[in-house]
Enzyme design. Structure first.
Site, PDB file in Angstrom:
ATOM      1  CD  GLN A 216     -13.649  -7.163  -0.214  1.00 30.34           C
ATOM      2  OE1 GLN A 216     -13.898  -8.342  -0.014  1.00 30.34           O
ATOM      3  NE2 GLN A 216     -12.639  -6.811  -0.994  1.00 30.34           N
ATOM      4  NE  ARG A 363      -3.315 -10.098   0.624  1.00 36.61           N
ATOM      5  CZ  ARG A 363      -2.707  -9.953   1.766  1.00 36.61           C
ATOM      6  NH1 ARG A 363      -2.771 -10.881   2.657  1.00 36.61           N
ATOM      7  NH2 ARG A 363      -2.024  -8.856   2.047  1.00 36.61           N
ATOM      8  CB  CYS A 364      -6.251 -12.953  -6.723  1.00 36.23           C
ATOM      9  SG  CYS A 364      -6.498 -13.449  -8.400  1.00 36.23           S
ATOM     10  CD  GLU A 733      -4.891  -8.335  -5.702  1.00 35.81           C
ATOM     11  OE1 GLU A 733      -5.150  -7.986  -6.848  1.00 35.81           O
ATOM     12  OE2 GLU A 733      -5.739  -8.433  -4.816  1.00 35.81           O
TER      13      GLU A 733
END
Ligand code: CDP
Length: 777
Positions: A216, A363-364, A733
């Site tokens: 990523q 996702r945070c 998120e």
């Protein structure tokens, strides 16, 4: 006048043309001439000495070319590598394994099958050691020291705190009502559709290393490779091709990447390593694993006073969390949420255990889910104690719209918000008052129905570089923009989409800023040889950082274009205004030049003395984080006989400021809600006392399918960010962060007549049934 694909339009995703035809290029699609395959020997023990690794039989397996062990890496100083949190992690062990499924050795072969046969033929002689899986036991004085390589002879890694401890304790003592709860947020794993992997190709002639990699953050990886391996940075090219889901799990550097590079160096061939599903579930970085004790105070009439939170963070055998460097517990101190506490204090202690390392931002935005879950749960527990409706308690306490920018008790400056608006909208949508009446009726009949609210505030978009860095690399992001003579555009970014739709939404921002149709704008990311430097995509940071860079680069281009337009129109630049996506002579709308006309002139007919070309680059360092928020309401029914919880309705009102593409945002929220539901109801990685992982396959690690997933009802409010160039906040998120508390609050609301205040997630039918059984329901 609108431009095709401008901001606010639900255009279809450009990238889907290849994805839905199966024409994406993922790492495993990369096939190079002479490519070899790598497979990894993994430990069956959670803690053991390695007496010996015998590779003789493995080397005799047809097709096997090499076996790599820790001692082979030691000579090049690569047996250990640094983690993002300045700890160290084994690439391959020299003497000890620290968790089940840890990498022990690697086999390189001419086919994936031969590599797997080679793995089966490696003989490892282990001497099992005592295992510690519970971080609270790891802190006991007689616990075995798991990391004797450290100077500090304890399993305690670090202590981190923020806020006013004394003031908070004092205010809690004085508060008329105080509730305290222990909340465990278990280990979970991202489980992206695509597992991790790479193809490493070290060209023996040029000395250039090219790595196709599921990452990523390609630029940061390149710099880390340069610093750790001592390779010149211009001779490293990291390419993140299409990625099948990242969610934070593809931020860390996994040993497999490094071993593949070494294998390519050793063999002179490109080497592919692709994790299988069980390896992914058993050995990749986990998320959460926070043991939290939260205490909240209030007056009798429900005015919140103080919040005190203590946490033990289980990091496995090394702290390989993916956090900004200054924040070992991420942005957990957003835990005051949507409320103006007079005092707050939070402390976190990191601990080693015999489990896989990590602590990723699943996702945070770095422990924001843990924070939102805790505050939204404890507020509901307080409402229960006060005998007050949880919606009423929230509405009474929320930070008011006119109080923004708002400084929280733990030091964050929230940019904008309208929490009352979002909750009221959600209450209207779900028919809150009628639901409460229905619940009353049902309770009289002995039926279990619950309503749960979560009114969360997030913090996303790292970051202002004065506060946020990763291993010293400042957290900004970038856009490089070039307009071709015919008015078509190429734009490259330092972020990297993993399915979020950047090729579409970045083009939409540029379309709006330049008056060029989104269809005429190509977006590229993920190749460090071509993209401008950036810190990558995670923690919903792309829109707040690279999205802003897109606007700023376009505005730089517009500044130059104005001079060219003035030249073409034979007026002074000051006589022009940018209106309806064109340069118009003020007061004479018919006299105008489009960006396409200006672009052609930039290469053919320039004002005297002006440099040719039309391009710009922006490295955008945001002045603040953005603070998206939302209010979710969930209604559940519980079957008393089986403990099965059915989510009957779930309403989600989100606010991420200006929306670039409403359809993409809705998709992000649907996916996020499903992940939040999964965490609340299904997913957990746990371990037995010997450190054996439960949940190493999808038979045991339960993902929701279309059958279990509730129907999501979504809506929005729009409160733009005052500091972002187009008023956008991140959203990727929000739903994963906000959903779990709404669901669990609904379950607890249903069980409240039995005096139950908490069941730790995942809320399985067995746990619910057990509680009901114990309470004699
Ligand atoms: O960093 P990441 O892309 O995961 O998260 P994000 O910035 O929240 O964006 C997720 C997706 O939603 C991207 O395609 C964004 O451009 C889009 N988005 C949007 O259309 N409007 C917003 N206000 C925020 C995000």
């Amino acid at each position: 006048m609108t431009v095709q694909g401008g901001i606010g339009q639900s255009i279809k995703r450009k990238e889907d043309a290849r994805f839905i035809r199966g024409k994406g290029t993922y790492v495993d699609d990369v096939k190079l001439p002479g490519m070899l395959y790598l497979d990894i020997v993994r430990s069956p023990y959670a803690h053991a000495y390695i007496r010996n690794i015998n590779i003789e039989k493995a080397l005799k397996v047809p097709g096997v070319l090499a076996v790599i062990r820790g001692k082979d890496l030691e000579a090049a100083n690569l047996a250990w590598m640094p983690t993002l949190m300045s700890d160290r992690q084994m690439v391959l062990p020299i003497e000890r394994v620290m968790y089940q499924a840890q990498e022990v050795a690697a086999v390189v072969a001419d086919s994936r099958y031969a590599a797997a046969d080679g793995v089966a033929a490696v003989e490892v002689d282990y001497e099992p050691l005592p295992v510690v899986v519970d971080p609270r036991k790891a802190l006991e004085p007689d616990a075995p020291i798991l990391r004797p390589d450290r100077e500090k002879k304890t399993n305690h890694i670090w202590h981190w705190e923020v806020g006013d401890r004394k003031g908070t304790e004092e205010l809690l003592r004085k508060s008329e009502v105080v509730v305290k709860e222990n909340i465990y947020i278990p280990r979970i794993l991202v489980s992206s559709i695509e597992t991790c992997g790479c193809v490493a190709d070290l060209d023996p002639v040029s000395g250039k290393l090219t790595v196709w990699m599921t990452t990523q953050a390609p630029h940061a990886i390149r710099t880390v490779f340069a610093l750790v391996a001592g390779l010149p940075e211009h001779k490293i090219r990291i390419i993140s091709p299409d990625i099948g889901g990242g969610f934070g799990g593809k931020v860390p550097v996994y040993p497999g990447y490094v071993i593949a590079v070494v294998a390519s160096l050793k063999t002179g061939h490109p080497v592919k390593w692709i994790e299988d599903r069980s390896e992914n579930l058993q050995a990749d970085s986990f998320a959460r694993d926070y043991h939290i004790t939260a205490e909240i105070g209030a007056t009798k009439d429900g005015k919140l006073t103080a919040l005190l939170v203590k946490t033990i963070a289980d990091h496995g055998y090394t702290d390989a969390a993916a956090n900004p460097s200054k924040f070992p517990a991420g942005l957990f101190h957003i835990i005051t949420g949507s409320y103006p506490f007079a005092k707050a204090f939070v402390e976190v202690d990191g601990v080693y255990t015999n489990k896989p390392p990590g602590g990723i931002a699943y996702r945070c935005s770095f422990r924001v889910t843990e924070a939102a879950y805790t505050i939204e749960r404890i507020v509901d527990i307080l409402a229960q104690k006060l005998g007050m409706d949880p919606a009423e308690l929230r509405l009474r306490n929320f930070i008011r719209p006119e109080e923004f920018p708002f400084k929280s008790a733990l030091g964050w400056t929230y940019d904008s918000g309208n929490y009352h608006g979002a909750l009221r909208k959600a209450m209207d949508m779900i028919g809150y008052d009628e639901l409460r009446k229905e619940q009353e009726e049902k309770r009289k009949r002995g039926e279990l129905m619950g309503i749960g609210i979560s009114s969360f505030t997030e913090i996303v978009g790292a970051g202002p570089s004065h506060t946020f860095d990763i291993l010293g690399l400042k957290m900004f992001d970038s856009c490089e923009l070039r307009i071709h003579p015919t008015g078509k555009v190429i734009a490259r970014f330092g972020t990297k989409s993993q399915g979020q739709g950047h090729e579409t939404t970045y083009a939409q921002i540029l379309a709006e800023e330049l008056g060029i149709p989104a269809d005429d704008i190509a977006v590229e990311e993920g190749d460090t040889d071509t993209a401008p430097y950036g810190l990558g995509t995670y923690a919903s940071r792309s829109t707040p950082t690279a999205g802003a860079a897109a606007s700023m680069a376009a505005r730089k281009v517009r500044d130059k274009a104005r001079g060219i337009a003035a030249h073409l129109l034979e007026v002074s630049p000051d006589d022009l205004e940018w209106k309806d996506h064109k340069f118009q002579v003020k007061g004479v709308p018919g006299k105008a030049k489009t960006m396409q006309e200006v672009a052609f002139a930039a290469y053919t007919n320039l004002p005297p003395g002006m440099e040719p070309g039309l391009e710009a680059v922006s490295y955008y360092d945001p002045p603040n984080m953005t603070y998206p928020f939302g209010s979710y309401i969930c209604a559940v029914d519980i079957d008393k006989e089986t403990g099965v919880v059915k989510v009957r309705r779930f309403v989600a009102v989100d606010d991420c400021g200006t929306i670039i593409n409403p359809m993409i945002v809705e998709g992000q929220i649907h996916g996020g809600l499903t992940m939040g539901f999964a965490a609340a109801m299904l997913e957990e990685i746990s371990y037995d006392e010997n450190g054996n992982a439960w949940g190493g396959t999808f038979m045991d690690y339960l993902l929701p399918t279309a059958v279990e997933t509730p129907k999501w009802e979504t809506a929005k409010t729009t409160t733009p960010s005052p500091h972002h160039p187009i008023g956008a906040k991140g959203v990727g998120e929000s739903a994963t962060v906000g959903a779990p508390a709404a669901i669990v609050n609904a379950v607890m609301d249903a069980l409240s007549p039995y005096g139950v205040t908490n069941i730790d997630i995942p809320i399985t039918p067995w746990k619910v049934w057990k509680v009901l059984h114990e309470k004699g329901a």
